[in-house]
Write an enzyme that holds these catalytic residues in place. Structure first.
Site, PDB file in Angstrom:
ATOM      1  N   ASN A  10       0.859  -1.181   0.000  1.00 57.81           N
ATOM      2  CA  ASN A  10       0.000   0.000   0.000  1.00 57.81           C
ATOM      3  C   ASN A  10       0.900   1.237   0.000  1.00 57.81           C
ATOM      4  O   ASN A  10       1.514   1.558   1.018  1.00 57.81           O
ATOM      5  CB  ASN A  10      -0.900  -0.011   1.231  1.00 57.81           C
ATOM      6  CG  ASN A  10      -1.754   1.240   1.352  1.00 57.81           C
ATOM      7  OD1 ASN A  10      -1.887   2.020   0.415  1.00 57.81           O
ATOM      8  ND2 ASN A  10      -2.334   1.438   2.525  1.00 57.81           N
ATOM      9  N   LYS A  12      -0.005   4.262  -0.220  1.00 52.10           N
ATOM     10  CA  LYS A  12      -0.654   5.420   0.400  1.00 52.10           C
ATOM     11  C   LYS A  12      -0.462   6.665  -0.482  1.00 52.10           C
ATOM     12  O   LYS A  12      -0.508   6.548  -1.699  1.00 52.10           O
ATOM     13  CB  LYS A  12      -0.139   5.603   1.828  1.00 52.10           C
ATOM     14  CG  LYS A  12      -0.292   4.327   2.660  1.00 52.10           C
ATOM     15  CD  LYS A  12       0.000   4.509   4.112  1.00 52.10           C
ATOM     16  CE  LYS A  12      -0.181   3.182   4.840  1.00 52.10           C
ATOM     17  NZ  LYS A  12      -0.001   3.308   6.295  1.00 52.10           N
ATOM     18  N   HIS A  93      -9.418   0.830   5.311  1.00 53.07           N
ATOM     19  CA  HIS A  93      -8.148   1.037   5.992  1.00 53.07           C
ATOM     20  C   HIS A  93      -8.353   1.994   7.158  1.00 53.07           C
ATOM     21  O   HIS A  93      -9.177   2.909   7.095  1.00 53.07           O
ATOM     22  CB  HIS A  93      -7.113   1.599   5.016  1.00 53.07           C
ATOM     23  CG  HIS A  93      -5.716   1.591   5.539  1.00 53.07           C
ATOM     24  ND1 HIS A  93      -5.247   2.533   6.428  1.00 53.07           N
ATOM     25  CD2 HIS A  93      -4.681   0.745   5.312  1.00 53.07           C
ATOM     26  CE1 HIS A  93      -3.987   2.265   6.709  1.00 53.07           C
ATOM     27  NE2 HIS A  93      -3.613   1.187   6.054  1.00 53.07           N
ATOM     28  N   GLU A  95      -6.793   4.432   8.195  1.00 56.03           N
ATOM     29  CA  GLU A  95      -6.605   5.846   7.854  1.00 56.03           C
ATOM     30  C   GLU A  95      -7.842   6.414   7.181  1.00 56.03           C
ATOM     31  O   GLU A  95      -8.148   7.603   7.343  1.00 56.03           O
ATOM     32  CB  GLU A  95      -5.355   5.997   6.982  1.00 56.03           C
ATOM     33  CG  GLU A  95      -4.079   5.718   7.764  1.00 56.03           C
ATOM     34  CD  GLU A  95      -2.889   5.348   6.912  1.00 56.03           C
ATOM     35  OE1 GLU A  95      -1.844   5.024   7.493  1.00 56.03           O
ATOM     36  OE2 GLU A  95      -2.994   5.366   5.667  1.00 56.03           O
ATOM     37  N   GLU A 163      -4.915  -5.027  10.697  1.00 55.50           N
ATOM     38  CA  GLU A 163      -3.903  -4.001  10.925  1.00 55.50           C
ATOM     39  C   GLU A 163      -4.196  -3.274  12.238  1.00 55.50           C
ATOM     40  O   GLU A 163      -5.046  -2.380  12.278  1.00 55.50           O
ATOM     41  CB  GLU A 163      -3.896  -2.984   9.775  1.00 55.50           C
ATOM     42  CG  GLU A 163      -3.382  -3.534   8.466  1.00 55.50           C
ATOM     43  CD  GLU A 163      -2.952  -2.420   7.529  1.00 55.50           C
ATOM     44  OE1 GLU A 163      -1.872  -2.535   6.954  1.00 55.50           O
ATOM     45  OE2 GLU A 163      -3.697  -1.435   7.394  1.00 55.50           O
ATOM     46  N   GLY A 169       2.942   2.131  10.824  1.00 53.97           N
ATOM     47  CA  GLY A 169       3.916   3.195  10.652  1.00 53.97           C
ATOM     48  C   GLY A 169       4.635   3.626  11.911  1.00 53.97           C
ATOM     49  O   GLY A 169       5.368   4.613  11.913  1.00 53.97           O
ATOM     50  N   SER A 207       3.771  -2.245  10.401  1.00 57.64           N
ATOM     51  CA  SER A 207       5.223  -2.265  10.614  1.00 57.64           C
ATOM     52  C   SER A 207       5.852  -3.603  10.241  1.00 57.64           C
ATOM     53  O   SER A 207       6.740  -4.111  10.938  1.00 57.64           O
ATOM     54  CB  SER A 207       5.553  -1.902  12.065  1.00 57.64           C
ATOM     55  OG  SER A 207       5.163  -0.564  12.340  1.00 57.64           O
ATOM     56  N   GLY A 228       3.034  -1.168   4.232  1.00 54.08           N
ATOM     57  CA  GLY A 228       3.020   0.251   3.911  1.00 54.08           C
ATOM     58  C   GLY A 228       4.367   0.732   3.428  1.00 54.08           C
ATOM     59  O   GLY A 228       4.784   0.466   2.304  1.00 54.08           O
TER      60      GLY A 228
END
Length: 247
Positions: A10, A12, A93, A95, A163, A169, A207, A228
């Site tokens: 991903n 992003k 997701h 986010e 996730e 991250g 991560s 990510g």
């Protein structure tokens, strides 16, 4: 049918046309990977990437609208992603749930739109740090699974990605026992609800790095990863692909 192994990247809101050179390198380093590989770049790169990889790896979007068309400035329809060359789309997701207030019902509606367009929905679930600390993880995941996955889901059109929000991250990763507990719950919920629930691919995300990939892929019911930052460079994503291929 056993779940397929999938290494999904991903990107992003990162990457330009010049960044696709990393995919060229990835393909050169891994011409015949022992797992499926998916890259989900920004929407601006979907068409260019699809043309570049020529089916050697899969290409996906990072979101789609629940409607097929209309007055939705800035949004993208599932059929438009398909038309651009995508075969998958990430939905729900954390986010998107956090930054755009997406609900489980929103994710389910988008998933239906993805199915209708012929896309595989990569549906994400995960708890926040506060929910983890309060001992609510399994309840949160169960609720998200029930509300985010529509009735039309099958192992062929749906991938589930766990996730934990607090691990995305941050460099922090749950213990193997914590990941195993959640993935076992997801498998049980899917098996109870869908005839082919045992065959859905379950990804872990948060991560994932070359240094911890092999350990993560050894955990029961972990069939791959949604990666990510480490998917942006062939030098980082390549070892993750190798670890999954060897798992």
């Amino acid at each position: 049918m056993a779940p397929r192994k999938l290494a999904a990247g991903n990107w992003k809101m990162n990457g330009t046309l010049a960044s696709l050179a990393e995919i060229d390198q990835l393909l050169a380093d891994h011409p015949r990977p022992g797992c499926d590989v998916l890259i989900c770049p920004p929407a601006t790169l979907v068409h260019a990437l699809a043309g570049r990889v020529e089916g050697k790896i899969a290409v996906g979007g990072q979101d789609c609208h629940a409607k097929t068309s209309g007055a939705h400035t800035g949004d993208i329809a599932a059929a438009q992603l398909r038309d651009a060359g995508a075969s998958h789309v990430i939905l729900g997701h954390s986010e998107r749930r956090t930054d755009h207030g997406e609900t489980d019902a929103d994710v389910a509606a988008k998933s239906v739109a993805a199915y209708e367009a012929g896309l595989v929905a990569v549906i994400c679930v995960g708890e926040t740090e506060a929910q983890r600390d309060a001992g609510e993880t399994l309840d949160v995941i169960s609720t998200q699974l029930a509300g985010s996955i529509p009735e039309g889901a099958t192992a062929a059109n749906t991938v589930i990605a766990y996730e934990p929000v607090w691990a995305i991250g941050t460099g922090r990763t749950p213990t193997s026992e914590q990941i195993a507990e959640v993935h076992a719950l997801i498998r049980d919920r899917l098996a109870a609800r869908f005839a082919d629930g045992a065959d859905f691919a379950l990804l872990y995300g948060g991560s994932v790095k070359p240094g911890n990939a092999a350990e993560i892929f050894a955990i029961p019911h972990v069939n791959g990863a949604l990666v990510g930052g480490a998917s942006l460079r062939a030098a980082d994503f390549g070892p993750i692909i190798s670890a999954l291929s060897a798992a």
